[in-house]
Design a protein around this motif. Structure first.
Motif, PDB file in Angstrom:
ATOM      1  N   TRP A   1      -4.782  -8.019   0.961  1.00 10.66           N
ATOM      2  CA  TRP A   1      -5.319  -7.013   1.876  1.00 10.66           C
ATOM      3  C   TRP A   1      -5.856  -7.665   3.140  1.00 10.66           C
ATOM      4  CZ3 TRP A   1      -8.470  -4.660  -2.689  1.00 10.66           C
ATOM      5  CH2 TRP A   1      -7.637  -3.848  -3.466  1.00 10.66           C
ATOM      6  N   CYS A   2      -6.604  -8.736   2.988  1.00 13.01           N
ATOM      7  CA  CYS A   2      -7.168  -9.422   4.154  1.00 13.01           C
ATOM      8  C   CYS A   2      -6.071  -9.982   5.053  1.00 13.01           C
ATOM      9  CB  CYS A   2      -8.130 -10.527   3.706  1.00 13.01           C
ATOM     10  SG  CYS A   2      -9.654  -9.905   2.964  1.00 13.01           S
ATOM     11  N   ASP A   3      -5.046 -10.557   4.452  1.00 11.52           N
ATOM     12  CA  ASP A   3      -3.924 -11.093   5.235  1.00 11.52           C
ATOM     13  C   ASP A   3      -3.211  -9.971   5.990  1.00 11.52           C
ATOM     14  OD1 ASP A   3      -4.552 -13.613   4.246  1.00 11.52           O
ATOM     15  OD2 ASP A   3      -2.888 -13.644   2.794  1.00 11.52           O
ATOM     16  N   ALA A   4      -3.006  -8.837   5.332  1.00 10.62           N
ATOM     17  CA  ALA A   4      -2.332  -7.711   5.993  1.00 10.62           C
ATOM     18  C   ALA A   4      -3.187  -7.162   7.131  1.00 10.62           C
ATOM     19  CB  ALA A   4      -2.037  -6.607   4.978  1.00 10.62           C
ATOM     20  N   LEU A   5      -4.487  -7.063   6.917  1.00 10.68           N
ATOM     21  CA  LEU A   5      -5.384  -6.588   7.979  1.00 10.68           C
ATOM     22  C   LEU A   5      -5.377  -7.564   9.157  1.00 10.68           C
ATOM     23  CD1 LEU A   5      -8.296  -5.359   5.707  1.00 10.68           C
ATOM     24  CD2 LEU A   5      -6.856  -3.899   7.164  1.00 10.68           C
ATOM     25  N   ALA A   6      -5.385  -8.846   8.862  1.00 12.49           N
ATOM     26  CA  ALA A   6      -5.348  -9.857   9.927  1.00 12.49           C
ATOM     27  C   ALA A   6      -4.047  -9.779  10.715  1.00 12.49           C
ATOM     28  CB  ALA A   6      -5.519 -11.259   9.326  1.00 12.49           C
ATOM     29  N   ALA A   7      -2.970  -9.326  10.065  1.00  7.10           N
ATOM     30  CA  ALA A   7      -1.671  -9.183  10.733  1.00  7.10           C
ATOM     31  C   ALA A   7      -1.568  -7.860  11.500  1.00  7.10           C
ATOM     32  CB  ALA A   7      -0.544  -9.284   9.705  1.00  7.10           C
ATOM     33  N   GLY A   8      -2.634  -7.053  11.455  1.00  8.26           N
ATOM     34  CA  GLY A   8      -2.658  -5.818  12.226  1.00  8.26           C
ATOM     35  C   GLY A   8      -2.262  -4.563  11.463  1.00  8.26           C
ATOM     36  N   HIS A   9      -2.068  -4.668  10.169  1.00  9.54           N
ATOM     37  CA  HIS A   9      -1.695  -3.504   9.368  1.00  9.54           C
ATOM     38  C   HIS A   9      -2.933  -2.721   8.960  1.00  9.54           C
ATOM     39  CE1 HIS A   9       2.420  -4.820   9.191  1.00  9.54           C
ATOM     40  NE2 HIS A   9       2.032  -6.014   8.766  1.00  9.54           N
ATOM     41  N   GLY A  10      -2.737  -1.443   8.672  1.00  8.32           N
ATOM     42  CA  GLY A  10      -3.822  -0.584   8.240  1.00  8.32           C
ATOM     43  C   GLY A  10      -3.705  -0.244   6.765  1.00  8.32           C
ATOM     44  N   VAL A  11      -4.673   0.536   6.305  1.00  4.89           N
ATOM     45  CA  VAL A  11      -4.716   0.932   4.899  1.00  4.89           C
ATOM     46  C   VAL A  11      -3.472   1.717   4.509  1.00  4.89           C
ATOM     47  CG1 VAL A  11      -5.987   2.273   3.181  1.00  4.89           C
ATOM     48  CG2 VAL A  11      -7.235   0.950   4.899  1.00  4.89           C
ATOM     49  N   LYS A  12      -3.077   2.666   5.348  1.00  4.60           N
ATOM     50  CA  LYS A  12      -1.905   3.493   5.020  1.00  4.60           C
ATOM     51  C   LYS A  12      -0.687   2.618   4.764  1.00  4.60           C
ATOM     52  CE  LYS A  12       0.805   7.403   6.570  1.00  4.60           C
ATOM     53  NZ  LYS A  12       0.997   8.443   7.555  1.00  4.60           N
ATOM     54  N   TRP A  13      -0.444   1.658   5.624  1.00  2.00           N
ATOM     55  CA  TRP A  13       0.699   0.755   5.465  1.00  2.00           C
ATOM     56  C   TRP A  13       0.550  -0.097   4.208  1.00  2.00           C
ATOM     57  CZ3 TRP A  13       1.381  -4.519   5.125  1.00  2.00           C
ATOM     58  CH2 TRP A  13       2.693  -4.967   5.205  1.00  2.00           C
ATOM     59  N   MET A  14      -0.645  -0.641   3.991  1.00  2.90           N
ATOM     60  CA  MET A  14      -0.843  -1.515   2.831  1.00  2.90           C
ATOM     61  C   MET A  14      -0.594  -0.779   1.519  1.00  2.90           C
ATOM     62  SD  MET A  14      -4.096  -3.961   3.726  1.00  2.90           S
ATOM     63  CE  MET A  14      -5.275  -2.647   3.874  1.00  2.90           C
ATOM     64  N   PHE A  15      -1.031   0.479   1.432  1.00  2.00           N
ATOM     65  CA  PHE A  15      -0.906   1.235   0.191  1.00  2.00           C
ATOM     66  C   PHE A  15       0.442   1.939   0.048  1.00  2.00           C
ATOM     67  CE2 PHE A  15      -5.622   2.019  -1.168  1.00  2.00           C
ATOM     68  CZ  PHE A  15      -5.788   0.665  -1.353  1.00  2.00           C
ATOM     69  N   ASP A  16       1.274   1.922   1.090  1.00  3.78           N
ATOM     70  CA  ASP A  16       2.588   2.556   1.033  1.00  3.78           C
ATOM     71  C   ASP A  16       3.500   1.729   0.120  1.00  3.78           C
ATOM     72  OD1 ASP A  16       5.138   3.598   1.429  1.00  3.78           O
ATOM     73  OD2 ASP A  16       4.924   3.773   3.593  1.00  3.78           O
ATOM     74  N   MET A  17       3.951   2.348  -0.956  1.00  2.96           N
ATOM     75  CA  MET A  17       4.763   1.639  -1.956  1.00  2.96           C
ATOM     76  C   MET A  17       6.263   1.704  -1.655  1.00  2.96           C
ATOM     77  SD  MET A  17       2.473   0.390  -3.935  1.00  2.96           S
ATOM     78  CE  MET A  17       3.210  -0.101  -5.466  1.00  2.96           C
ATOM     79  N   THR A  18       6.683   2.497  -0.668  1.00  7.78           N
ATOM     80  CA  THR A  18       8.116   2.638  -0.425  1.00  7.78           C
ATOM     81  C   THR A  18       8.593   1.963   0.852  1.00  7.78           C
ATOM     82  OG1 THR A  18       7.763   4.778   0.643  1.00  7.78           O
ATOM     83  CG2 THR A  18       8.278   4.785  -1.724  1.00  7.78           C
ATOM     84  N   GLY A  19       7.750   1.847   1.853  1.00 13.04           N
ATOM     85  CA  GLY A  19       8.206   1.215   3.084  1.00 13.04           C
ATOM     86  C   GLY A  19       7.145   0.358   3.737  1.00 13.04           C
ATOM     87  N   GLY A  20       6.009   0.293   3.075  1.00 11.67           N
ATOM     88  CA  GLY A  20       4.897  -0.485   3.626  1.00 11.67           C
ATOM     89  C   GLY A  20       4.675  -1.767   2.860  1.00 11.67           C
TER      90      GLY A  20
END
Length: 134
Positions: free
Chosen positions: A69-88
């Motif tokens: 989660w921290c790595d994804a946030l540092a890369a500019g992604h949000g919660v919606k993208w992180m929790f998306d199981m089909t395209g995120g």
């Protein structure tokens, strides 16, 4: 008189109340002594252990998420993208034999972010609040 003075000086030193006023005689303050830090893993797992999962995740399974989660946030992604199981990011906290309700997943996410990358906490909670999920 000299014996009394020596006894007073010894007593004073024994109580650590008297010392030379020289700055070189004072012990250096240590950050650990002033404020004990909380282990991020312990803080995160304390919250995780309070969640009722559908099944029983291991601590190892739960601990896999915060750094992702921290790595994804540092890369500019949000919660919606992180929790998306089909395209995120596919980082919704779920295992082969356990699951998490959305509200509990959000609680787990916030706990992980607070513990492992606290500078990102405000952005995560703001996104969740804007979506009506926190």
């Amino acid at each position: 008189m000299r014996t009394t003075t020596l006894l007073l000086a010894a007593a004073c030193l024994a109580l650590a109340g008297c010392s030379s006023t020289s700055s070189s005689d004072k012990p250096a303050a240590t950050p650990a002594a002033s404020s004990p830090s909380v282990n991020p893993q312990d803080a995160y797992l304390a919250v995780a252990h309070g969640i009722t999962f559908n099944g029983t995740p291991t601590d190892e399974e739960l601990l896999a998420y915060p750094q992702q989660w921290c790595d994804a946030l540092a890369a500019g992604h949000g919660v919606k993208w992180m929790f998306d199981m089909t395209g995120g990011g596919g980082m919704y906290p779920i295992g082969m034999e356990w699951g998490t309700a959305k509200a509990d997943a959000n609680t787990l996410l916030v706990a992980g972010v607070k513990a492992y990358c606290p500078a990102r906490t405000a952005a995560v909670t703001e996104e969740l609040r804007a979506a009506g999920e926190y």
